[in-house]
Each structure stands twice: as C-alpha cells, then as structure tokens.
Design a protein around this motif. Sequence first.
Motif, PDB file in Angstrom:
ATOM      1  N   ILE A   1      -6.781   2.314  -2.505  1.00 21.17           N
ATOM      2  CA  ILE A   1      -6.880   1.186  -3.585  1.00 21.17           C
ATOM      3  C   ILE A   1      -6.259   0.175  -2.842  1.00 21.17           C
ATOM      4  O   ILE A   1      -4.904   0.390  -2.926  1.00 21.17           O
ATOM      5  N   VAL A   2      -6.749  -1.169  -2.298  1.00 20.93           N
ATOM      6  CA  VAL A   2      -5.956  -1.959  -1.617  1.00 20.93           C
ATOM      7  C   VAL A   2      -6.167  -3.456  -2.551  1.00 20.93           C
ATOM      8  O   VAL A   2      -7.375  -3.917  -2.415  1.00 20.93           O
ATOM      9  N   ASP A   3      -5.177  -3.616  -3.350  1.00 29.19           N
ATOM     10  CA  ASP A   3      -5.317  -4.952  -4.271  1.00 29.19           C
ATOM     11  C   ASP A   3      -3.792  -5.425  -4.401  1.00 29.19           C
ATOM     12  O   ASP A   3      -2.835  -4.597  -4.535  1.00 29.19           O
ATOM     13  N   ASP A   4      -3.540  -6.568  -4.500  1.00 30.88           N
ATOM     14  CA  ASP A   4      -2.121  -7.198  -4.356  1.00 30.88           C
ATOM     15  C   ASP A   4      -1.765  -7.306  -5.959  1.00 30.88           C
ATOM     16  O   ASP A   4      -0.545  -7.476  -6.311  1.00 30.88           O
ATOM     17  N   ASP A   5      -2.374  -6.807  -6.853  1.00 29.46           N
ATOM     18  CA  ASP A   5      -2.316  -6.708  -8.272  1.00 29.46           C
ATOM     19  C   ASP A   5      -1.676  -5.380  -8.480  1.00 29.46           C
ATOM     20  O   ASP A   5      -2.431  -4.422  -8.663  1.00 29.46           O
ATOM     21  N   ASP A   6      -0.389  -5.310  -8.955  1.00 24.11           N
ATOM     22  CA  ASP A   6       0.437  -4.138  -9.223  1.00 24.11           C
ATOM     23  C   ASP A   6      -0.549  -3.461 -10.295  1.00 24.11           C
ATOM     24  O   ASP A   6      -0.593  -2.063 -10.422  1.00 24.11           O
ATOM     25  N   ALA A   7      -0.803  -4.356 -11.433  1.00 23.20           N
ATOM     26  CA  ALA A   7      -1.247  -3.385 -12.546  1.00 23.20           C
ATOM     27  C   ALA A   7      -2.619  -2.926 -12.415  1.00 23.20           C
ATOM     28  O   ALA A   7      -3.016  -1.758 -12.734  1.00 23.20           O
TER      29      ALA A   7
END
Length: 208
Positions: free
Chosen positions: A12-18
């Motif tokens: 999972i590559v996403d800058d949003d921690d949530a």
Amino acid sequence: MSTLSPQRDIAIVDDDDAIRDALSWLFSTRNHKAQLFASAEELLASYKPETFGCLILDVRMPGMGGIELFGKLQEYAYTPPVIFLTGHGDVPMAVAALKQGAADFIQKPFSDNDIVDLVESCLSLDQLHRSEWQARTAVDQCMATLTPREREVMKLILVGRLNKQIADDLSISMKTVEVHRARILEKMRVKTAMELAARLRDSGVDAP
C-alpha cells in the motif's frame, strides 16, 4: 475469512497515514498481510517483485506520483497487478494507466468490500500470471543454452522432420543429427520431441 491459498503481501503506497492504516486493518480481517509505504521512493528503496502479489498506489503523492511509480515497476522483468487509488479528477489518468497494463482503479471514498474483492482478484491473477511468467523464463533460459545449429535442428524436429530428413536438409550426417537431438532434449529438460513441443506451447515461447 479468505478461502484463497497463501498469498504474497499487498503493498500500500499512499502518503495518507489514515488510509494506509485503514487498508492494512481491512486486509488483515481477510488474513492478508500488507506492507505500508508513505511514498513511491520508500517502496522503490527496497522493492522486490517477488515480495508482492498486488500493489495499491495512490495516484497523487508528494514527489513521485503513482503513475510514474507504475512506470518504474514495469522496468522489472515481472510486474504484479497494480490497483490505483484515485480522486474524482484523477480518473482519466487511471484509465490511461489501465491501457499501460494496470489491473484496475478504485475511487475514493471506496467500499471496503469492493476494494477487498478487487485485491483478492488481483492476488489470484498474480498467482496465474507469475506461474506463466516463470514457465516462460525457464524455457527462455534453456533455449539460451542452444547453439545456432541446435536451434536449426530443433526447428526441424518441431515441424515433424525425421532424423534422415534433417540430415539431408542440413547436409550433415545422421549421427550428427542424433547427437544434436540428444543435446537439445537434454538442454530443454524433456525426453521426447512431443514433450518439447508441449513445453514450448504451454510456456507461450515461440519456437526458434
């Protein structure tokens, strides 16, 4: 609970921690392990295609975005299925990525069931495609060991020519053809011409 056989991890590559945490928890409820990355650069720093059965990439991230990252992943010999997470305005980019080989995209906010079902479909697809790729790679490696003359002989074997006919076609002795045939079967790891033809067919590798 998932009924699938054991699978590779999900990236999972996403800058949003949530979002990363929510997806990781969601997949864990179906017995899937996720590895989390806050940026494309973080994934690439340790990326190995054999680790992952599916990658979920956010289209828009600081630095390298998901589309550019996808291009980097495609430079490897094998690319696991890739799903893009998109906002409404990113749909055209995601559609373009599909044409470049991405598996699918899903819009935010997404349904938990929809994304899990999609990921599980991709994990199954990875098993199939990876098996096919490994078979092609193994055959390619065997074929790389053949000499130019052995390739000539193999081509004639595959079209059904007998040893005497091959000898006449190539102006060589029957004994030489027999030696070439034996070496070809040994190098291709088969016992008969029928097995040779079947291995090439099943792996999707074109005859020389």
